[in-house]
Design an enzyme around this catalytic site. Structure first.
Site, PDB file in Angstrom:
ATOM      1  N   LYS A  81       0.797  -1.235   0.000  1.00 24.74           N
ATOM      2  CA  LYS A  81       0.000   0.000   0.000  1.00 24.74           C
ATOM      3  C   LYS A  81       0.829   1.284   0.000  1.00 24.74           C
ATOM      4  O   LYS A  81       0.363   2.355   0.382  1.00 24.74           O
ATOM      5  CB  LYS A  81      -0.989   0.038   1.186  1.00 24.74           C
ATOM      6  CG  LYS A  81      -1.880  -1.161   1.243  1.00 24.74           C
ATOM      7  CD  LYS A  81      -2.700  -1.312  -0.014  1.00 24.74           C
ATOM      8  CE  LYS A  81      -2.449  -2.634  -0.691  1.00 24.74           C
ATOM      9  NZ  LYS A  81      -2.855  -2.641  -2.114  1.00 24.74           N
ATOM     10  N   THR A  96       1.894  -0.491  -7.084  1.00 26.08           N
ATOM     11  CA  THR A  96       1.183  -0.653  -8.366  1.00 26.08           C
ATOM     12  C   THR A  96       1.557   0.504  -9.307  1.00 26.08           C
ATOM     13  O   THR A  96       1.800   0.304 -10.508  1.00 26.08           O
ATOM     14  CB  THR A  96      -0.352  -0.640  -8.133  1.00 26.08           C
ATOM     15  OG1 THR A  96      -0.652  -1.513  -7.042  1.00 26.08           O
ATOM     16  CG2 THR A  96      -1.110  -1.073  -9.350  1.00 26.08           C
ATOM     17  N   HIS A 150       7.979  -7.413  -1.275  1.00 26.24           N
ATOM     18  CA  HIS A 150       7.688  -6.620  -0.070  1.00 26.24           C
ATOM     19  C   HIS A 150       8.699  -6.926   1.024  1.00 26.24           C
ATOM     20  O   HIS A 150       8.637  -6.327   2.098  1.00 26.24           O
ATOM     21  CB  HIS A 150       6.305  -6.974   0.481  1.00 26.24           C
ATOM     22  CG  HIS A 150       5.155  -6.552  -0.391  1.00 26.24           C
ATOM     23  ND1 HIS A 150       5.023  -5.286  -0.893  1.00 26.24           N
ATOM     24  CD2 HIS A 150       4.067  -7.243  -0.821  1.00 26.24           C
ATOM     25  CE1 HIS A 150       3.899  -5.206  -1.605  1.00 26.24           C
ATOM     26  NE2 HIS A 150       3.303  -6.387  -1.582  1.00 26.24           N
ATOM     27  N   ARG A 159       6.012   5.306   1.930  1.00 29.82           N
ATOM     28  CA  ARG A 159       4.839   6.193   2.042  1.00 29.82           C
ATOM     29  C   ARG A 159       4.651   6.582   3.499  1.00 29.82           C
ATOM     30  O   ARG A 159       5.015   5.806   4.393  1.00 29.82           O
ATOM     31  CB  ARG A 159       3.610   5.441   1.546  1.00 29.82           C
ATOM     32  CG  ARG A 159       2.387   6.306   1.440  1.00 29.82           C
ATOM     33  CD  ARG A 159       1.201   5.546   0.887  1.00 29.82           C
ATOM     34  NE  ARG A 159       0.150   6.471   0.524  1.00 29.82           N
ATOM     35  CZ  ARG A 159      -1.058   6.109   0.139  1.00 29.82           C
ATOM     36  NH1 ARG A 159      -1.363   4.830   0.055  1.00 29.82           N
ATOM     37  NH2 ARG A 159      -1.977   7.018  -0.161  1.00 29.82           N
ATOM     38  N   SER A 217      -4.740   2.778   4.070  1.00 27.48           N
ATOM     39  CA  SER A 217      -4.887   2.166   2.750  1.00 27.48           C
ATOM     40  C   SER A 217      -4.966   0.640   2.875  1.00 27.48           C
ATOM     41  O   SER A 217      -5.801   0.004   2.227  1.00 27.48           O
ATOM     42  CB  SER A 217      -3.704   2.569   1.866  1.00 27.48           C
ATOM     43  OG  SER A 217      -3.813   1.983   0.600  1.00 27.48           O
ATOM     44  N   TYR A 266       6.151   8.116  -2.043  1.00 30.49           N
ATOM     45  CA  TYR A 266       4.836   8.308  -2.680  1.00 30.49           C
ATOM     46  C   TYR A 266       4.514   9.806  -2.736  1.00 30.49           C
ATOM     47  O   TYR A 266       4.043  10.317  -3.746  1.00 30.49           O
ATOM     48  CB  TYR A 266       3.794   7.561  -1.846  1.00 30.49           C
ATOM     49  CG  TYR A 266       2.408   7.551  -2.422  1.00 30.49           C
ATOM     50  CD1 TYR A 266       1.997   6.528  -3.271  1.00 30.49           C
ATOM     51  CD2 TYR A 266       1.485   8.555  -2.115  1.00 30.49           C
ATOM     52  CE1 TYR A 266       0.716   6.513  -3.795  1.00 30.49           C
ATOM     53  CE2 TYR A 266       0.210   8.555  -2.639  1.00 30.49           C
ATOM     54  CZ  TYR A 266      -0.180   7.533  -3.482  1.00 30.49           C
ATOM     55  OH  TYR A 266      -1.455   7.527  -4.007  1.00 30.49           O
ATOM     56  N   ARG A 279      -7.603   3.173  -5.035  1.00 22.67           N
ATOM     57  CA  ARG A 279      -8.660   3.735  -4.201  1.00 22.67           C
ATOM     58  C   ARG A 279      -8.673   5.235  -4.439  1.00 22.67           C
ATOM     59  O   ARG A 279      -9.034   5.702  -5.500  1.00 22.67           O
ATOM     60  CB  ARG A 279      -8.430   3.352  -2.722  1.00 22.67           C
ATOM     61  CG  ARG A 279      -9.652   3.536  -1.829  1.00 22.67           C
ATOM     62  CD  ARG A 279      -9.355   3.148  -0.384  1.00 22.67           C
ATOM     63  NE  ARG A 279      -8.269   3.900   0.214  1.00 22.67           N
ATOM     64  CZ  ARG A 279      -8.406   4.949   1.014  1.00 22.67           C
ATOM     65  NH1 ARG A 279      -9.604   5.346   1.348  1.00 22.67           N
ATOM     66  NH2 ARG A 279      -7.347   5.585   1.509  1.00 22.67           N
TER      67      ARG A 279
END
Ligand code: A3P
Length: 319
Positions: free
Chosen positions: A65, A69, A128, A150, A158, A219, A285
């Site tokens: 999260k 992606t 990860h 992030r 998230s 991020y 999202r």
């Protein structure tokens, strides 16, 4: 190490002795200090020795999260831009999570090496796991590792939403715990692939020691100045944008192709169900910085801020 029935049994035996907790409705085990999804453990262990990274391999690392992606879409587009124009990109028909496979979940699904055909040249894989768990070949080859970090409260919120969307999609009777419970686990370091401070600091330190091999991105920086960060990323990967490409607007085109607004609405990303249980849309999202204020109380935010300040003190990293 060859994967045999006996090594599978050894992994099962090892796992049965490890501390276990459910995180957001999913079983996790603590292995050598890190909390791994139970399902990922065979892949994590097998890949450490068996994953063969070649010289030009690109690895995308990051806690769940944190924007993996997005990074998958961006890096695929940057390194393959001479093979696929943004208007003909495989991203238009293949979910970034499928286009760029995970080492522990895809290359070594259930611990068994899989044959994976990649459209990308050079190949790109994701993980990860903390830096200390990376497969040996990544460390010894000239692979380039891009880590995306992030701010912790946004990553927490998230992840909680992500798990809820999976549960909802599958109509499961197991419920995701209330965000307060997940928050308490989070502050104890019981987080997917966490404690987060160890995961982040491992890559941060590696990026300081070996800046030619490990790039540390955030991020928030990507959101704030995508153009600059895309140029930085492309140069690190050995695919710098030329001034002609820049003048032609190619960086902007890639940024638009990989934007959450575009990816979220693609039919392919709406229809796919990753690993048969994760709806493709759950990877997209809001894509905002600071959404945590809508989900955490001021006292939770203060607690987490204090914890983060304490854990990252002296590292040079500021959130
Ligand atoms: P939010 O839940 O805060 O919206 P990961 O890809 O590592 O699983 O991270 C998912 C988070 O990144 C989600 O954050 C998701 O919305 C956001 N995200 C996914 N694709 C993005 C994109 N192209 N641009 C910006 N954010 C994106």
């Amino acid at each position: 190490m060859e994967i045999t029935k006996s090594s599978e049994n050894k992994i099962d035996k090892l796992v049965s002795c490890l501390p276990q907790e459910n995180i957001c409705g999913r079983p996790f085990v603590q292995y050598n200090g890190t909390w791994f999804p139970l399902l990922a453990i065979p892949g994590v262990i097998s890949s450490q020795e068996l994953f063969q990274a070649d010289e030009s391999e690109i690895i995308i690392a990051g806690l769940p999260k944190c924007g993996t992606t997005w990074l998958k879409a961006l890096i695929f587009s940057i390194v393959n831009r001479n093979r696929y124009q943004p208007t003909e990109s495989p991203l238009l028909s293949i979910h970034p999570q499928i286009l760029v496979p995970s080492i522990e979940m895809d290359h070594f699904r259930d611990g068994l090496p899989q044959t994976i055909y990649q459209l990308s040249r050079p190949t790109i894989s994701s993980t990860h796991v903390p830096y200390a768990f990376l497969p040996n070949s990544i460390i010894t080859s000239n692979s380039r590792v891009v880590y995306v970090c992030r701010n912790p409260p946004d990553a927490l919120v998230s992840y909680w939403h992500f798990r809820n969307s999976i549960m909802k999609h599958n109509n499961t009777s197991v419920q995701v715990e209330p965000i307060e419970e997940f928050f308490d686990q989070y502050c104890r370091g019981v987080q997917p692939y966490g404690p987060l401070w160890e995961n982040i600091l491992g890559y941060w330190n590696a990026s300081v020691e070996k800046p030619e091999s490990v790039l540390f991105m955030t991020y928030e920086d990507l959101k704030e100045d995508s153009m600059f960060q895309l140029k930085r990323l492309a140069s690190f990967l050995g695919f710098p944008f030329s001034s002609e490409e820049e003048a032609q607007g190619l960086i902007q085109e890639i940024s638009t192709l990989c934007s959450i607004g575009n990816l979220k609405n693609l039919e392919a990303n709406q229809k796919v169900v990753h690993y048969s249980v994760v709806p493709g849309t759950s990877y997209f999202r809001k894509g905002e910085v600071g959404d945590y204020v809508n989900h955490l109380t001021p006292s939770m935010i203060e607690t987490l801020n204090k914890l983060v300040e304490e854990k990252f003190a002296g590292s040079g990293l500021v959130f």
